[in-house]
Scaffold this active site. Structure first.
Site, PDB file in Angstrom:
ATOM      1  N   GLU A  94       0.819  -1.205   0.000  1.00  0.00           N
ATOM      2  CA  GLU A  94       0.000   0.000   0.000  1.00  0.00           C
ATOM      3  C   GLU A  94       0.860   1.266   0.000  1.00  0.00           C
ATOM      4  O   GLU A  94       1.938   1.300   0.588  1.00  0.00           O
ATOM      5  CB  GLU A  94      -0.912   0.015   1.235  1.00  0.00           C
ATOM      6  CG  GLU A  94      -1.985  -1.060   1.186  1.00  0.00           C
ATOM      7  CD  GLU A  94      -2.901  -1.044   2.401  1.00  0.00           C
ATOM      8  OE1 GLU A  94      -4.036  -1.513   2.259  1.00  0.00           O
ATOM      9  OE2 GLU A  94      -2.485  -0.574   3.481  1.00  0.00           O
ATOM     10  N   CYS A 107       3.109   8.876   0.891  1.00  0.00           N
ATOM     11  CA  CYS A 107       3.701   7.952   1.858  1.00  0.00           C
ATOM     12  C   CYS A 107       3.885   6.609   1.168  1.00  0.00           C
ATOM     13  O   CYS A 107       2.911   5.990   0.731  1.00  0.00           O
ATOM     14  CB  CYS A 107       2.778   7.817   3.067  1.00  0.00           C
ATOM     15  SG  CYS A 107       3.372   6.658   4.321  1.00  0.00           S
ATOM     16  N   CYS A 114       6.440  -6.518   7.475  1.00  0.00           N
ATOM     17  CA  CYS A 114       7.385  -5.865   8.381  1.00  0.00           C
ATOM     18  C   CYS A 114       7.858  -6.868   9.419  1.00  0.00           C
ATOM     19  O   CYS A 114       7.112  -7.766   9.816  1.00  0.00           O
ATOM     20  CB  CYS A 114       6.699  -4.681   9.069  1.00  0.00           C
ATOM     21  SG  CYS A 114       7.815  -3.614  10.002  1.00  0.00           S
ATOM     22  N   CYS A 118       6.046  -3.793  16.005  1.00  0.00           N
ATOM     23  CA  CYS A 118       5.673  -2.740  16.953  1.00  0.00           C
ATOM     24  C   CYS A 118       4.237  -2.984  17.399  1.00  0.00           C
ATOM     25  O   CYS A 118       3.330  -3.151  16.569  1.00  0.00           O
ATOM     26  CB  CYS A 118       5.814  -1.370  16.300  1.00  0.00           C
ATOM     27  SG  CYS A 118       7.524  -0.963  15.838  1.00  0.00           S
ATOM     28  N   CYS A 121       1.141  -0.907  16.061  1.00  0.00           N
ATOM     29  CA  CYS A 121       1.077  -0.664  14.615  1.00  0.00           C
ATOM     30  C   CYS A 121       0.425  -1.840  13.895  1.00  0.00           C
ATOM     31  O   CYS A 121       0.824  -2.996  14.089  1.00  0.00           O
ATOM     32  CB  CYS A 121       2.489  -0.435  14.083  1.00  0.00           C
ATOM     33  SG  CYS A 121       2.576  -0.148  12.311  1.00  0.00           S
ATOM     34  N   CYS A 343      -1.691   6.911   9.939  1.00  0.00           N
ATOM     35  CA  CYS A 343      -0.414   6.405  10.430  1.00  0.00           C
ATOM     36  C   CYS A 343      -0.612   5.153  11.266  1.00  0.00           C
ATOM     37  O   CYS A 343      -1.438   5.117  12.175  1.00  0.00           O
ATOM     38  CB  CYS A 343       0.254   7.494  11.254  1.00  0.00           C
ATOM     39  SG  CYS A 343       1.878   7.030  11.877  1.00  0.00           S
TER      40      CYS A 343
END
Length: 362
Positions: A94, A107, A114, A118, A121, A343
């Protein structure tokens, strides 16, 4: 078996020159090709009308200009756009465009998935599928210009003016491809986004930070989110390897930082966890000696998460403490939340979104 075509957008200008020379193509073609791809947005060599047809044919024989497939485009009520791009191996990623009145920030992602995990997130709940290539990183910029119809406009008329590497993945775990992509994107005769308008965000891969400043000179953002190692170990597990003291030492030594180009410290606001006045004062203490500013991010919810967003009053109080400590702080406006484009919300898996938001479906 035929040799696979080279993805032309994988090559820097120097690499392109070397490849054309190997094929016996006149060096004068470099400018026409570079301009065609990165200024005119062409996707077919036959459209490069300043090249001889034989040259066009030879280029088409050895190179491809194919774009990724747009699996889905979502447009928020605030104008934010999110694209789900699919590559030839079926993997998807994305990217998000956030418009302002006279400019806009794109962005982009650097990995599919990933490894950072975290805890606050959504992207961190994904497994890492693979790194993106330089061409796949560049393609996110080309796609945005396609969708925003910006080819042929003067740079001063384009809305896609800024670039942030804050999407899926940790850019410094894919540095070589990220660096090559940024060199292509920053080339003044092509896309031409200045290093001063590019921000690379990292969770704190300390050994790579100096190299970013020395080789790329882009703006640096640090996903800090806590002022104590015990809490940051929970929120950003990479902290167990590179604790806060080591991370801040690397920031103090960042070659591209100055009073005019401060390092941005991103700090997600989590209710009753990291948002006290004492936390704010400790943050001020930690940042002494760094050209720094603080970006306060109201936490953006996602399904199954265990956190809550700090109240607006608490966020403002935190910001006042930062300001009184001598550092600039801003509260990031939440954009694109209704399409999970805010975010910390990016995740390439299918989402159950209202049909009214689905603007383009394969």
């Amino acid at each position: 078996m035929s040799t696979p075509k080279i993805v032309l957008t994988e090559l820097t200008r120097v690499q392109l020159a070397e490849s054309l020379a190997e094929l016996g193509i006149d060096s004068r073609a470099i400018k026409a090709v570079w301009n065609g791809v990165y200024v005119r947005g062409l996707t077919d060599f036959s459209q490069m009308d300043t090249l001889a047809r034989k040259t066009q044919a030879k280029l088409a024989e050895h190179f491809t200009l194919a774009r990724p497939t747009i699996s889905r485009e979502l447009i928020s009520t605030d104008g934010t756009r999110k694209w789900l791009l699919e590559w030839t191996d079926g993997q998807r990623v994305e990217s998000v465009f956030i418009p302002e009145t006279d400019r806009g920030a794109l962005c982009i992602s650097s990995q599919i998935g990933c490894t950072l995990s975290c805890s606050f997130c959504h992207t961190g709940t994904m497994r890492l599928a693979r790194n993106l290539t330089a061409a796949e990183i560049v393609a996110q910029v080309l796609n945005a210009r396609d969708r925003l119809q910006e080819w042929g406009r003067k740079r001063t008329e384009c809305l896609c003016t800024n670039l942030v590497l804050m999407g899926m993945g940790e850019p410094l775990f894919n540095y070589d491809h990220v660096a090559r992509a940024l060199r292509i994107i920053m080339d003044g005769d092509g896309i031409g986004i200045s290093r001063r308008r590019i921000m690379l965000s990292t969770a704190g891969v300390v050994p790579m930070i100096e190299r970013v400043g020395r080789e790329l000179g882009v703006n640096l953002a640090i996903s800090l989110h806590a002022v104590r190692d015990d809490l940051r170990n929970e929120l950003v597990p990479l902290n167990k390897k590179y604790p806060i003291s080591e991370l801040l030492r690397a920031c103090r030594e960042y070659p591209a930082a100055s009073n005019a180009r401060r390092i941005t410290f991103e700090y997600v606001m989590l209710k009753d966890l990291n948002d006290s006045d004492a936390d704010a004062r400790e943050l001020v203490r930690l940042l002494q000696g760094i050209h720094a500013k603080v970006n306060l991010i109201p936490w953006n919810p996602w399904p199954g998460a265990a956190y809550q967003t700090s109240t607006p009053e608490r966020i403002q109080a935190f910001a006042r403490n930062i300001g009184e400590g001598g550092f600039s702080s801003a509260v990031r406006a939440t954009r694109g939340e209704d399409i999970m484009a805010a975010c910390g919300q990016l995740k390439s898996e299918a989402e159950n979104l209202p049909p009214s938001l689905l603007q383009l479906q394969r």
